[in-house]
Design an enzyme around this catalytic site. Structure first.
Site, PDB file in Angstrom:
ATOM      1  N   LYS A  52       0.841  -1.209   0.000  1.00 16.65           N
ATOM      2  CA  LYS A  52       0.000   0.000   0.000  1.00 16.65           C
ATOM      3  C   LYS A  52       0.873   1.256   0.000  1.00 16.65           C
ATOM      4  O   LYS A  52       2.067   1.201   0.320  1.00 16.65           O
ATOM      5  CB  LYS A  52      -0.900  -0.012   1.241  1.00 16.65           C
ATOM      6  N   TYR A 284      14.724  30.660   6.700  1.00 20.09           N
ATOM      7  CA  TYR A 284      13.587  31.434   7.194  1.00 20.09           C
ATOM      8  C   TYR A 284      13.579  31.530   8.715  1.00 20.09           C
ATOM      9  O   TYR A 284      13.745  30.534   9.408  1.00 20.09           O
ATOM     10  CB  TYR A 284      12.277  30.776   6.765  1.00 20.09           C
TER      11      TYR A 284
HETATM   12  C1  LIG Z   1      -0.298  -1.575   6.876  1.00 21.44           C
HETATM   13  C2  LIG Z   1      -0.921  -2.823   7.333  1.00 21.44           C
HETATM   14  C3  LIG Z   1      -0.139  -3.976   7.556  1.00 21.44           C
HETATM   15  C4  LIG Z   1       1.363  -3.955   7.534  1.00 21.44           C
HETATM   16  O1  LIG Z   1       1.843  -3.442   8.749  1.00 21.44           O
HETATM   17  P1  LIG Z   1       3.415  -3.376   9.065  1.00 21.44           P
HETATM   18  O2  LIG Z   1       3.495  -2.978  10.475  1.00 21.44           O
HETATM   19  O3  LIG Z   1       3.965  -2.344   8.133  1.00 21.44           O
HETATM   20  O4  LIG Z   1       3.940  -4.721   8.790  1.00 21.44           O
HETATM   21  C5  LIG Z   1      -0.779  -5.151   7.851  1.00 21.44           C
HETATM   22  N1  LIG Z   1      -2.132  -5.198   7.937  1.00 21.44           N
HETATM   23  C6  LIG Z   1      -2.904  -4.100   7.769  1.00 21.44           C
HETATM   24  C7  LIG Z   1      -4.375  -4.205   7.911  1.00 21.44           C
HETATM   25  C8  LIG Z   1      -2.330  -2.880   7.477  1.00 21.44           C
HETATM   26  O5  LIG Z   1      -3.096  -1.795   7.327  1.00 21.44           O
END
Ligand SMILES: *Cc1c(COP(=O)(O)O)cnc(C)c1O
Length: 394
Positions: A52, A284
């Protein structure tokens, strides 16, 4: 002694292409090594590589391909759009996406052989309607909230959801391929919620079995649970951040503890180097003033590139052989480092973070410097930063 000529060092290809102001080098060999290390750690389960958010900022399609090469039987995305993009890029393996809203592209996902997720009756209804409309059987994972308090069906509604799913199975519109949940505190080993969630998950699995469901895969483990909690592995582990070679948290360990190697190196080329006198304000707000005659170097990356503005005065970067610190404010496109008495030239490399074994900071160092987690450091690297994928061929 034989003199064997060395193959060209992969690092040579790792340099930003001329003209690259800043680039994120993605070492796909490291990613494959991480997937293999995780598969060994969860040897009794299948592995889902979670890709993702553009593979946590690493580039979804090349990372997905590399994860498959290393034996990831499943890929996972949050959104259906991400899953459909993987299909459009040619991925044909098992693929789950879980973050749905009413009216989502259920039919497209079902027709593309994507496993979908339902946390509530409305989702199951939309799934069965879409499956009927296209004359296919939808593969569905039912999600239970075992304590995270985020997505997932409340335990009180689980019986109704599983019964409805069983009816849809009888009708032929649905096949329940998965039962699943997600941890709240797996990155804090020993946290009492972990055992409580495991017990609640086992209860939910038993209730689903009583309802007549017989899934292919039961899954609850994210990266921290995969790394530290074998009893949470079940049939499938969903690993995200560890695939990219980061530890979920310092409490869990450092990447090397688990045979993991950070995949992303963020490099920039100095845009300007100049001498300034003592007492010169920098960037800045003039939150930094040169303490003496010195040399300033301009790193051409800023918050538009994902460098947190909170890194003003704290963000570490390797320039001219030493760790420097962002001097003054991080701006949208650039920040400054004070080289003290050292010299550097325009075009010289600045390494913001990487695996850490060439003396550069790591994403975890950045996370600590700005009060966040490594996940956010890599995921927020901006769309303006080219990803340079190395070692794509296994
Ligand atoms: C993002 C996510 C993962 C992966 O989690 P990590 O801690 O990066 O391994 C697994 N399951 C779900 C539902 C997630 O949203």
């Amino acid at each position: 002694m034989d003199v064997v000529s060395e193959p060209p060092a992969p690092r040579a290809a790792a340099q930003p292409r001329p003209g690259h102001r800043v680039s994120a080098e993605i070492d796909l060999a490291a990613l494959r090594g991480n997937v293999r290390a995780l598969r060994e750690r969860a040897a009794g389960a299948e592995l889902m590589a979670v890709v993702k958010a553009d593979a946590y900022g690493h580039g979804m399609v090349p990372c997905a391909r590399a994860a498959r090469q290393a034996g990831a039987g499943w890929l996972g995305t949050a959104t259906p759009e991400e899953a459909l993009a993987l299909r459009a890029a040619g991925d044909r393996g098992r693929l789950l996406c879980w973050l749905w809203t009413p009216g989502g592209p259920w039919r497209e996902a079902i027709e593309a052989d994507v496993d979908v997720s339902a946390s509530a009756p409305w989702a199951l209804r939309e799934i069965t309607e879409a499956a009927r409309a296209c004359g296919r059987t939808a593969r569905v994972h039912l999600k239970i909230d075992t304590g995270l308090g985020r997505n997932g069906c409340a335990p009180a509604d689980w019986e109704a959801l599983t019964a409805a799913a069983r009816e849809a199975e009888a009708e032929g519109t649905v096949r329940v391929t998965g039962l699943w949940s997600h941890f709240a505190c797996a990155d804090e080993p020993g946290h009492p919620s972990v055992a409580a969630q495991l017990a609640a998950f086992r209860d939910a699995l038993a209730a689903a079995a009583r309802a007549g469901l017989d899934p292919e895969v039961r899954h609850i483990a994210n990266s921290p649970a995969t790394l530290t909690l074998p009893e949470a592995h079940f049939d499938l582990v969903r690993t995200g951040v560890s695939v990219y070679g980061l530890s979920p948290s310092p409490e869990v360990g450092v990447p090397e503890d688990f045979g993991l190697r950070p995949v992303m190196t963020l490099r920039a080329r100095l845009a300007l180097v100049k001498h300034v006198p003592a007492g010169h304000g920098v960037s800045y707000g003039h939150h930094y003033t040169t303490p003496g005659d010195t040399t300033l170097a301009l790193v051409p990356a800023g918050y538009a590139d994902g460098i947190p503005r909170h890194a003003s005065g704290t963000g570490p970067v390797l320039v001219a052989g030493k760790w420097r610190t962002a001097a003054g404010r991080v701006a949208m496109d650039q920040f400054v480092v004070d080289l003290g008495g050292d010299t550097a030239a325009e075009g010289d490399e600045a390494v913001l973070f990487g695996p850490g074994d060439a003396g550069e900071p790591t994403a975890e160092d950045w996370a600590r410097a700005v009060g966040t987690i490594g996940y956010e450091i890599v995921t927020r690297v901006g769309a303006r930063v080219p990803r340079v994928h190395l070692n794509a061929d296994a």
